[in-house]
Design a protein around this motif. Structure first.
Motif, PDB file in Angstrom:
ATOM      1  N   MET A   1       0.844  -1.204   0.000  1.00  0.00           N
ATOM      2  CA  MET A   1       0.000   0.000   0.000  1.00  0.00           C
ATOM      3  C   MET A   1       0.872   1.243   0.000  1.00  0.00           C
ATOM      4  O   MET A   1       1.948   1.266   0.571  1.00  0.00           O
ATOM      5  CB  MET A   1      -0.913   0.028   1.229  1.00  0.00           C
ATOM      6  N   GLY A   2       0.378   2.318  -0.622  1.00  0.00           N
ATOM      7  CA  GLY A   2       1.124   3.555  -0.649  1.00  0.00           C
ATOM      8  C   GLY A   2       0.883   4.374   0.593  1.00  0.00           C
ATOM      9  O   GLY A   2       0.085   4.030   1.467  1.00  0.00           O
ATOM     10  N   THR A   3       1.591   5.456   0.677  1.00  0.00           N
ATOM     11  CA  THR A   3       1.423   6.368   1.797  1.00  0.00           C
ATOM     12  C   THR A   3       0.072   7.058   1.708  1.00  0.00           C
ATOM     13  O   THR A   3      -0.516   7.156   0.609  1.00  0.00           O
ATOM     14  CB  THR A   3       2.547   7.409   1.796  1.00  0.00           C
ATOM     15  N   PRO A   4      -0.481   7.574   2.838  1.00  0.00           N
ATOM     16  CA  PRO A   4      -1.774   8.275   2.792  1.00  0.00           C
ATOM     17  C   PRO A   4      -1.764   9.459   1.841  1.00  0.00           C
ATOM     18  O   PRO A   4      -2.768   9.718   1.152  1.00  0.00           O
ATOM     19  CB  PRO A   4      -1.965   8.714   4.251  1.00  0.00           C
ATOM     20  N   ASP A   5      -0.628  10.187   1.784  1.00  0.00           N
ATOM     21  CA  ASP A   5      -0.556  11.347   0.886  1.00  0.00           C
ATOM     22  C   ASP A   5      -0.674  10.911  -0.569  1.00  0.00           C
ATOM     23  O   ASP A   5      -1.376  11.546  -1.373  1.00  0.00           O
ATOM     24  CB  ASP A   5       0.764  12.089   1.120  1.00  0.00           C
ATOM     25  N   ARG A   6      -0.005   9.810  -0.916  1.00  0.00           N
ATOM     26  CA  ARG A   6      -0.064   9.308  -2.290  1.00  0.00           C
ATOM     27  C   ARG A   6      -1.464   8.811  -2.615  1.00  0.00           C
ATOM     28  O   ARG A   6      -1.975   9.043  -3.719  1.00  0.00           O
ATOM     29  CB  ARG A   6       0.951   8.184  -2.469  1.00  0.00           C
ATOM     30  N   GLN A   7      -2.109   8.141  -1.658  1.00  0.00           N
ATOM     31  CA  GLN A   7      -3.465   7.662  -1.886  1.00  0.00           C
ATOM     32  C   GLN A   7      -4.439   8.816  -2.089  1.00  0.00           C
ATOM     33  O   GLN A   7      -5.353   8.742  -2.914  1.00  0.00           O
ATOM     34  CB  GLN A   7      -3.904   6.786  -0.711  1.00  0.00           C
ATOM     35  N   GLN A   8      -4.244   9.901  -1.373  1.00  0.00           N
ATOM     36  CA  GLN A   8      -5.109  11.070  -1.532  1.00  0.00           C
ATOM     37  C   GLN A   8      -4.923  11.689  -2.919  1.00  0.00           C
ATOM     38  O   GLN A   8      -5.898  12.101  -3.558  1.00  0.00           O
ATOM     39  CB  GLN A   8      -4.810  12.085  -0.435  1.00  0.00           C
ATOM     40  N   ARG A   9      -3.669  11.755  -3.374  1.00  0.00           N
ATOM     41  CA  ARG A   9      -3.428  12.323  -4.699  1.00  0.00           C
ATOM     42  C   ARG A   9      -4.044  11.458  -5.791  1.00  0.00           C
ATOM     43  O   ARG A   9      -4.611  11.967  -6.770  1.00  0.00           O
ATOM     44  CB  ARG A   9      -1.923  12.480  -4.939  1.00  0.00           C
ATOM     45  N   LEU A  10      -3.933  10.125  -5.622  1.00  0.00           N
ATOM     46  CA  LEU A  10      -4.536   9.226  -6.602  1.00  0.00           C
ATOM     47  C   LEU A  10      -6.055   9.354  -6.612  1.00  0.00           C
ATOM     48  O   LEU A  10      -6.698   9.344  -7.671  1.00  0.00           O
ATOM     49  CB  LEU A  10      -4.137   7.781  -6.303  1.00  0.00           C
ATOM     50  N   ALA A  11      -6.661   9.493  -5.443  1.00  0.00           N
ATOM     51  CA  ALA A  11      -8.112   9.655  -5.358  1.00  0.00           C
ATOM     52  C   ALA A  11      -8.550  10.955  -6.020  1.00  0.00           C
ATOM     53  O   ALA A  11      -9.565  11.002  -6.739  1.00  0.00           O
ATOM     54  CB  ALA A  11      -8.556   9.621  -3.897  1.00  0.00           C
ATOM     55  N   ALA A  12      -7.783  12.024  -5.804  1.00  0.00           N
ATOM     56  CA  ALA A  12      -8.113  13.301  -6.431  1.00  0.00           C
ATOM     57  C   ALA A  12      -7.978  13.213  -7.946  1.00  0.00           C
ATOM     58  O   ALA A  12      -8.792  13.784  -8.693  1.00  0.00           O
ATOM     59  CB  ALA A  12      -7.201  14.404  -5.874  1.00  0.00           C
ATOM     60  N   LEU A  13      -6.943  12.489  -8.411  1.00  0.00           N
ATOM     61  CA  LEU A  13      -6.755  12.325  -9.847  1.00  0.00           C
ATOM     62  C   LEU A  13      -7.904  11.521 -10.462  1.00  0.00           C
ATOM     63  O   LEU A  13      -8.403  11.869 -11.532  1.00  0.00           O
ATOM     64  CB  LEU A  13      -5.421  11.631 -10.124  1.00  0.00           C
ATOM     65  N   ARG A  14      -8.345  10.461  -9.772  1.00  0.00           N
ATOM     66  CA  ARG A  14      -9.471   9.672 -10.275  1.00  0.00           C
ATOM     67  C   ARG A  14     -10.737  10.534 -10.360  1.00  0.00           C
ATOM     68  O   ARG A  14     -11.507  10.424 -11.308  1.00  0.00           O
ATOM     69  CB  ARG A  14      -9.716   8.473  -9.370  1.00  0.00           C
ATOM     70  N   ASP A  15     -10.967  11.372  -9.366  1.00  0.00           N
ATOM     71  CA  ASP A  15     -12.137  12.252  -9.389  1.00  0.00           C
ATOM     72  C   ASP A  15     -12.062  13.225 -10.565  1.00  0.00           C
ATOM     73  O   ASP A  15     -13.077  13.502 -11.217  1.00  0.00           O
ATOM     74  CB  ASP A  15     -12.234  13.028  -8.073  1.00  0.00           C
ATOM     75  N   ALA A  16     -10.867  13.756 -10.839  1.00  0.00           N
ATOM     76  CA  ALA A  16     -10.710  14.699 -11.951  1.00  0.00           C
ATOM     77  C   ALA A  16     -10.974  14.014 -13.282  1.00  0.00           C
ATOM     78  O   ALA A  16     -11.641  14.572 -14.169  1.00  0.00           O
ATOM     79  CB  ALA A  16      -9.307  15.301 -11.931  1.00  0.00           C
ATOM     80  N   ILE A  17     -10.456  12.786 -13.448  1.00  0.00           N
ATOM     81  CA  ILE A  17     -10.678  12.046 -14.690  1.00  0.00           C
ATOM     82  C   ILE A  17     -12.156  11.711 -14.854  1.00  0.00           C
ATOM     83  O   ILE A  17     -12.724  11.833 -15.953  1.00  0.00           O
ATOM     84  CB  ILE A  17      -9.829  10.767 -14.701  1.00  0.00           C
ATOM     85  N   ALA A  18     -12.815  11.299 -13.781  1.00  0.00           N
ATOM     86  CA  ALA A  18     -14.241  10.986 -13.850  1.00  0.00           C
ATOM     87  C   ALA A  18     -15.052  12.210 -14.224  1.00  0.00           C
ATOM     88  O   ALA A  18     -16.022  12.130 -14.990  1.00  0.00           O
ATOM     89  CB  ALA A  18     -14.716  10.424 -12.507  1.00  0.00           C
ATOM     90  N   ASP A  19     -14.660  13.370 -13.729  1.00  0.00           N
ATOM     91  CA  ASP A  19     -15.371  14.603 -14.061  1.00  0.00           C
ATOM     92  C   ASP A  19     -15.216  14.935 -15.537  1.00  0.00           C
ATOM     93  O   ASP A  19     -16.164  15.373 -16.193  1.00  0.00           O
ATOM     94  CB  ASP A  19     -14.834  15.748 -13.196  1.00  0.00           C
TER      95      ASP A  19
END
Length: 267
Positions: A1-19
């Motif tokens: 598993m990645g660090t919490p900061d990396r997971q947050q960035r990935l989640a934000a990127l997924r939200d941007a792509i979905a938008d």
């Protein structure tokens, strides 16, 4: 598993792509679309368009439709249209004919011919030409199927067109349709020429059947029978009556037609 900061960035990127994926295809270009009283969308700068025709023998109709749109974008501050072709495809497809362009109201001095060796160079030239402030439109005549011309490449061209305010028109052939980021996709078929007033058997002005396959316009119309005059496209009704010119800026008199006169006979 990645660090919490990396997971947050990935989640934000997924939200941007979905938008981005949820965004309607023409939402970013809708302010650039203009429709006249008869429903034909007048071309505006900043659009990526695909112009398909089913057979290569109809290349003249597709090129005429694309150049007709490109001509309406010419202004004193944007006086040029770039025509791109692969060198080996130009041997089969031919080149625009200067005197013919002149006879239909397109100043051949405004058309710049560019022939490149491969698809990588063509895409690079297209992006560079679109970014030029003196260019009103780029017409890329692409006869074959090329892996490099994928959704990512079309997305780059669409974004560059929107940012620069110049239009990109991709001429394509065949019945297949690949995913692309084009704002508009047209299917062009040559129609019987218009009849002459005093000789019904003589060939008249050229006409096109234009079908909008991709893109949503305000009035939902998707089919047009188009004619052409020196003033631009004209829309015709079921009785073959010209409704009115879709463009009202004619060229100012005859001009020389030296287009392609110095090109070699072979690439």
């Amino acid at each position: 598993m990645g660090t919490p900061d990396r997971q947050q960035r990935l989640a934000a990127l997924r939200d941007a792509i979905a938008d981005i994926e949820r965004k309607p295809a023409l939402a970013e270009a809708r302010p650039l679309l203009q429709a006249d009283g008869a429903g034909f969308p007048l071309p505006a700068g900043g659009l990526l368009q695909e112009v398909f025709t089913d057979e290569r023998r109809h290349a003249g109709a597709a090129l005429g439709f694309a150049l007709g749109q490109a001509r309406s974008l010419l202004t004193p501050s944007r006086p040029a249209v770039i025509y791109l072709q692969l060198a080996h495809e130009a041997q089969e497809m031919g080149l625009p004919y200067g005197p013919g362009l002149l006879s239909f109201g397109f100043d051949p001095a405004a058309l710049v011919l560019v022939r490149v060796a491969n698809m990588t160079e063509l895409l690079w030239a297209a992006e560079e030409a679109i970014a030029c402030r003196a260019v009103a439109a780029v017409v890329a005549d692409i006869a074959g199927q090329h892996k490099l011309l994928d959704f990512t490449a079309s997305r780059r061209l669409g974004l560059r067109s929107a940012n620069a305010g110049a239009s990109m028109l991709l001429l394509r052939y065949g019945t297949g349709r690949e995913a692309s980021a084009a704002h508009l996709r047209w299917r062009i078929t040559p129609a019987l020429s218009a009849t002459r007033r005093f000789d019904a058997l003589a060939p008249g002005a050229p006409r096109w059947q234009a079908q909008l396959e991709k893109g949503i316009l305000d009035n939902q119309q998707t089919h047009w029978l188009l004619g052409w005059t020196h003033h631009g496209f004209i829309i015709r009704d079921a009785a073959n009556r010209a409704l009115f010119p879709a463009a009202d800026a004619a060229l100012s008199g005859p001009v020389p037609a030296p287009l392609a006169h110095r090109l070699p006979a072979t690439a």
